[in-house]
Design an enzyme around this catalytic site. Structure first.
Site, PDB file in Angstrom:
ATOM      1  N   HIS A   1       3.491 -46.542  16.761  1.00 33.57           N
ATOM      2  CA  HIS A   1       2.337 -46.315  15.882  1.00 33.57           C
ATOM      3  C   HIS A   1       2.407 -44.946  15.223  1.00 33.57           C
ATOM      4  O   HIS A   1       2.225 -44.808  14.009  1.00 33.57           O
ATOM      5  CB  HIS A   1       1.051 -46.430  16.692  1.00 33.57           C
ATOM      6  CG  HIS A   1      -0.168 -45.932  15.968  1.00 33.57           C
ATOM      7  ND1 HIS A   1      -0.868 -46.693  15.073  1.00 33.57           N
ATOM      8  CD2 HIS A   1      -0.800 -44.728  16.013  1.00 33.57           C
ATOM      9  CE1 HIS A   1      -1.887 -45.995  14.587  1.00 33.57           C
ATOM     10  NE2 HIS A   1      -1.861 -44.794  15.138  1.00 33.57           N
TER      11      HIS A   1
ATOM     12  N   HIS B   1       2.059 -42.649  11.316  1.00 35.09           N
ATOM     13  CA  HIS B   1       1.455 -41.370  10.945  1.00 35.09           C
ATOM     14  C   HIS B   1       2.436 -40.298  10.494  1.00 35.09           C
ATOM     15  O   HIS B   1       2.139 -39.523   9.579  1.00 35.09           O
ATOM     16  CB  HIS B   1       0.663 -40.813  12.130  1.00 35.09           C
ATOM     17  CG  HIS B   1      -0.684 -41.417  12.299  1.00 35.09           C
ATOM     18  ND1 HIS B   1      -1.668 -41.317  11.341  1.00 35.09           N
ATOM     19  CD2 HIS B   1      -1.230 -42.139  13.313  1.00 35.09           C
ATOM     20  CE1 HIS B   1      -2.761 -41.941  11.759  1.00 35.09           C
ATOM     21  NE2 HIS B   1      -2.520 -42.455  12.941  1.00 35.09           N
TER      22      HIS B   1
ATOM     23  N   GLU C   1      -6.228 -44.448   8.956  1.00 35.26           N
ATOM     24  CA  GLU C   1      -5.798 -45.388   9.994  1.00 35.26           C
ATOM     25  C   GLU C   1      -5.680 -46.824   9.467  1.00 35.26           C
ATOM     26  O   GLU C   1      -4.681 -47.487   9.699  1.00 35.26           O
ATOM     27  CB  GLU C   1      -6.780 -45.357  11.171  1.00 35.26           C
ATOM     28  CG  GLU C   1      -6.693 -44.096  12.027  1.00 35.26           C
ATOM     29  CD  GLU C   1      -5.456 -44.046  12.900  1.00 35.26           C
ATOM     30  OE1 GLU C   1      -4.716 -45.051  12.968  1.00 35.26           O
ATOM     31  OE2 GLU C   1      -5.216 -42.994  13.505  1.00 35.26           O
TER      32      GLU C   1
ATOM     33  N   SER D   1       2.063 -49.619  11.375  1.00 30.49           N
ATOM     34  CA  SER D   1       2.832 -49.591  12.621  1.00 30.49           C
ATOM     35  C   SER D   1       2.786 -50.918  13.371  1.00 30.49           C
ATOM     36  O   SER D   1       3.246 -50.992  14.507  1.00 30.49           O
ATOM     37  CB  SER D   1       2.305 -48.474  13.527  1.00 30.49           C
ATOM     38  OG  SER D   1       0.929 -48.662  13.804  1.00 30.49           O
TER      39      SER D   1
END
Length: 298
Positions: free
Chosen positions: A170, A175, A216, A235
């Site tokens: 993830h 990110h 997000e 992700s």
């Protein structure tokens, strides 16, 4: 003095003080239903990595070097190429360009120490080792200082397409790549400074929701098509097609007042999403929200 009323987060009334004075869990707690709960070896590995990364975070020692197991490498090798194929089709350009510049391997799990040095040279951001999900205000206290907390454990192999918590896949494939983009790094830093500066729990919650539905789980309009912007979608091999094509998902224009009033459940795939007109528009909306709240960080 009258106590502040409870506010709702994840569908539950909570004490507002927990937002501005977040707890700091010293022990690993896997949520009920976590796919790794019955796997003794996995749970032990998670406890070991929790202790190591927590120590490095609190002592500000930077990311530790991790000797990843064959099973962890297998999961990375299985998920990473599938994600890359989906990214080429559905990710926004800010993400794709940054990912290509960073050059994360699809076959070898990267070391955060190396990625941190690369990101810092590009945008003056750095990576902070995180033992697991950190409370929002704690998380953004690091971002206010241009640090991005990143986990170093891998999701359980029984559910490689989705994880109920942030993991290495993830973070590193969602990110970290856009941290190579200077405008993206500045947007994040502004959210961090605002969330860490304000003493008002309702403002912290509003900024959290703004971040959730953009950084997000945001979708973005690009050249007449809807692309994926948020790391939580990017992700997950399951979440990308679900977010864009499932009839179960509500996709609405990103209206800031509506976004900051919208609760969500982080433990499942997201069925309520907002579409951002452009990255520049998102930056202006964030700046306007910070000014509206009177937070002195601009």
């Amino acid at each position: 003095m009258k106590e502040a009323p409870a506010i709702v987060e994840y569908g539950v009334a909570i004490d507002p003080r927990t937002i501005v004075e977040p707890p700091d869990a010293a022990e690993l707690e896997l949520e009920p239903g976590h796919p790794g709960l019955g796997d003794v070896g996995y749970v032990k590995r998670r406890h070991d990595l929790f202790a190591l990364c927590r120590r490095h975070r609190l002592e500000r020692r930077g990311p530790p070097l991790i000797d990843y197991t064959a099973e962890e490498t297998r999961i990375w090798h299985e998920v990473s190429p599938k994600l890359d194929a989906l990214h080429r089709q559905h990710a926004c350009q800010i993400y794709l360009k940054a990912k290509d510049t960073l050059g994360i391997s699809a076959t070898e799990i990267p070391q955060l120490k190396t990625l941190s040095e690369r990101v810092q040279r590009e945008t003056n951001m750095h990576l902070v080792p995180a033992e697991g999900p950190l409370p929002y205000r704690t998380f953004y206290s690091y971002i206010a200082e241009r640090g991005f907390p990143v986990t170093q454990f891998i999701r359980h192999g029984s559910h490689p397409e989705f994880t109920p918590e942030p993991d290495m896949i993830h973070d590193c494939l969602g990110h970290v790549p856009p941290l190579m983009n200077r405008d993206y790094a500045e947007l994040l830093t502004l959210i961090g400074k605002a969330a860490y500066t304000t003493p008002d729990p309702l403002q912290v919650l509003a900024l959290k929701r703004f971040s959730w539905f953009s950084i997000e789980f945001g979708l973005m309009e690009e050249a007449g098509a809807t692309k994926v912007f948020g790391a939580g979608i990017l992700s997950s091999t399951g979440e990308i097609p679900y977010s864009l094509f499932s009839k179960e998902v509500s996709r609405k224009p990103f209206v800031t007042d509506e976004v900051i009033a919208t609760d969500y459940d982080p433990s499942r795939m997201q069925d309520h999403l907002f579409i951002i007109p452009s990255f520049a528009w998102l930056r202006r909306e964030l700046e306007g929200l910070v000014r509206q709240f009177g937070i002195a960080v601009l």
